[in-house]
Design an enzyme around this catalytic site. Structure first.
Site, mmCIF file in Angstrom:
data_model
loop_
_atom_site.group_PDB
_atom_site.id
_atom_site.type_symbol
_atom_site.label_atom_id
_atom_site.label_comp_id
_atom_site.label_asym_id
_atom_site.label_seq_id
_atom_site.Cartn_x
_atom_site.Cartn_y
_atom_site.Cartn_z
ATOM 1 N N LYS A 11 0.824 -1.219 0.000
ATOM 2 C CA LYS A 11 0.000 0.000 0.000
ATOM 3 C C LYS A 11 0.861 1.273 0.000
ATOM 4 C CE LYS A 11 -4.027 -2.186 2.181
ATOM 5 N NZ LYS A 11 -5.036 -2.077 3.288
ATOM 6 N N TYR A 51 -12.381 -2.128 -4.088
ATOM 7 C CA TYR A 51 -12.920 -2.197 -2.726
ATOM 8 C C TYR A 51 -14.450 -2.103 -2.719
ATOM 9 C CZ TYR A 51 -8.405 -2.070 -0.294
ATOM 10 O OH TYR A 51 -7.168 -2.384 0.212
ATOM 11 N N PHE A 59 -15.607 3.646 6.478
ATOM 12 C CA PHE A 59 -14.230 4.015 6.131
ATOM 13 C C PHE A 59 -13.967 4.017 4.630
ATOM 14 C CE2 PHE A 59 -14.235 -0.571 7.219
ATOM 15 C CZ PHE A 59 -13.734 -1.124 6.046
ATOM 16 N N ARG A 87 -2.100 -14.260 4.743
ATOM 17 C CA ARG A 87 -2.851 -13.610 5.831
ATOM 18 C C ARG A 87 -2.082 -13.743 7.142
ATOM 19 N NH1 ARG A 87 -7.016 -10.211 4.432
ATOM 20 N NH2 ARG A 87 -7.435 -10.307 6.642
ATOM 21 N N THR A 93 -5.746 -6.725 10.846
ATOM 22 C CA THR A 93 -6.027 -5.473 10.132
ATOM 23 C C THR A 93 -5.483 -4.264 10.892
ATOM 24 O OG1 THR A 93 -8.068 -6.494 9.338
ATOM 25 C CG2 THR A 93 -7.870 -4.096 9.076
ATOM 26 N N ARG A 104 2.270 -6.205 9.393
ATOM 27 C CA ARG A 104 1.550 -5.042 9.933
ATOM 28 C C ARG A 104 2.088 -4.635 11.305
ATOM 29 N NH1 ARG A 104 -4.384 -6.866 7.625
ATOM 30 N NH2 ARG A 104 -4.373 -5.574 5.750
ATOM 31 N N ASN A 114 -2.116 0.336 6.651
ATOM 32 C CA ASN A 114 -1.604 -0.902 7.254
ATOM 33 C C ASN A 114 -0.739 -1.716 6.282
ATOM 34 O OD1 ASN A 114 -3.622 -1.841 5.654
ATOM 35 N ND2 ASN A 114 -4.840 -2.761 7.299
ATOM 36 N N HIS A 117 -2.347 -5.357 1.526
ATOM 37 C CA HIS A 117 -3.625 -6.033 1.301
ATOM 38 C C HIS A 117 -3.326 -7.482 0.957
ATOM 39 C CE1 HIS A 117 -7.537 -7.105 -0.390
ATOM 40 N NE2 HIS A 117 -6.841 -7.732 -1.319
ATOM 41 N N GLU A 128 -9.428 -10.968 -7.698
ATOM 42 C CA GLU A 128 -8.518 -9.831 -7.504
ATOM 43 C C GLU A 128 -7.316 -9.922 -8.440
ATOM 44 O OE1 GLU A 128 -9.822 -9.150 -2.833
ATOM 45 O OE2 GLU A 128 -7.747 -9.706 -3.264
HETATM 46 N N1 UDP Z 1 -9.859 -0.256 7.062
HETATM 47 C C1 UDP Z 1 -9.953 0.983 7.652
HETATM 48 N N2 UDP Z 1 -10.688 1.095 8.814
HETATM 49 C C2 UDP Z 1 -11.299 0.026 9.400
HETATM 50 C C3 UDP Z 1 -11.204 -1.233 8.781
HETATM 51 C C4 UDP Z 1 -10.472 -1.346 7.604
HETATM 52 O O1 UDP Z 1 -9.414 1.960 7.158
HETATM 53 O O2 UDP Z 1 -11.941 0.185 10.461
HETATM 54 C C5 UDP Z 1 -9.087 -0.393 5.800
HETATM 55 C C6 UDP Z 1 -7.720 -1.063 6.013
HETATM 56 O O3 UDP Z 1 -6.779 -0.462 5.112
HETATM 57 C C7 UDP Z 1 -8.030 -2.497 5.608
HETATM 58 C C8 UDP Z 1 -9.022 -2.291 4.465
HETATM 59 O O4 UDP Z 1 -9.821 -1.191 4.894
HETATM 60 O O5 UDP Z 1 -6.874 -3.201 5.233
HETATM 61 C C9 UDP Z 1 -9.930 -3.465 4.162
HETATM 62 O O6 UDP Z 1 -10.563 -3.882 5.346
HETATM 63 P P1 UDP Z 1 -10.723 -5.423 5.714
HETATM 64 O O7 UDP Z 1 -11.711 -5.493 6.856
HETATM 65 O O8 UDP Z 1 -11.042 -6.207 4.478
HETATM 66 O O9 UDP Z 1 -9.294 -5.818 6.304
HETATM 67 P P2 UDP Z 1 -8.073 -6.693 5.738
HETATM 68 O O10 UDP Z 1 -8.655 -7.869 4.977
HETATM 69 O O11 UDP Z 1 -7.261 -5.770 4.837
HETATM 70 O O12 UDP Z 1 -7.298 -7.105 6.949
#
Ligand code: UDP
Length: 140
Positions: A11, A51, A59, A87, A93, A104, A114, A117, A128
């Protein structure tokens, strides 16, 4: 365990801090092979499309703005059980909740910025990957 593929994005917070190599090293050390990689600057339309599942989340707008705030590196990763492996090395996250040694925990700035992705299922990985790569760009 089957060799599978997953999709990763380094990112803008990570590319800005020159952490493309550091992130990739952690992915490789976790047993993932980079079989496709390109540095791009996403358009707003691309980020909104990518997204799309989060469109109704509070968000969403901030996330899209963040994802287009600088270049990203999109990658296809290959390895045994690649989605879970990725993962696991990514971590939670919110970096505050991520395990020590994860990308992270070690590198991310915040729950939004973070650093990485990673696809969350084999099905989403396929979708994707094809969002950003054609078959001939992936060299296994
Ligand atoms: N995100 C955010 N605020 C939140 C949750 C998620 O800004 O409260 C952003 C963060 O960059 C995250 C992305 O949205 O990686 C996608 O969210 P997801 O819940 O899919 O998390 P991930 O799979 O990336 O861990």
């Amino acid at each position: 365990m089957a060799v599978t593929r997953t999709f990763s994005i380094i990112k803008p917070d990570a590319t800005r801090r020159n952490l493309t190599g550091a992130v990739t090293k952690m992915l490789e050390e976790a047993g993932l092979r980079v079989v496709a990689s390109k540095r791009i600057h996403m358009t707003r339309e691309q980020a909104e499309g990518f997204y799309g599942v989060h469109r109704e989340r509070p968000f969403f707008n901030d996330l899209v703005s963040f994802m287009i705030s600088g270049p990203v590196v999109v990658q296809v990763l290959e390895g045994e059980d690649a989605v879970k492996r990725n993962r696991d090395i990514m971590g939670a996250t919110n970096p505050e909740n991520a395990e020590p040694g994860t990308i992270r925990k070690e590198l991310a700035e915040s729950i939004e910025a973070n650093s990485v992705h990673g696809s969350d299922s084999d099905e989403n990985a396929k979708t994707e990957i094809s969002f950003f790569f054609s078959d001939d760009e992936i060299v296994g």
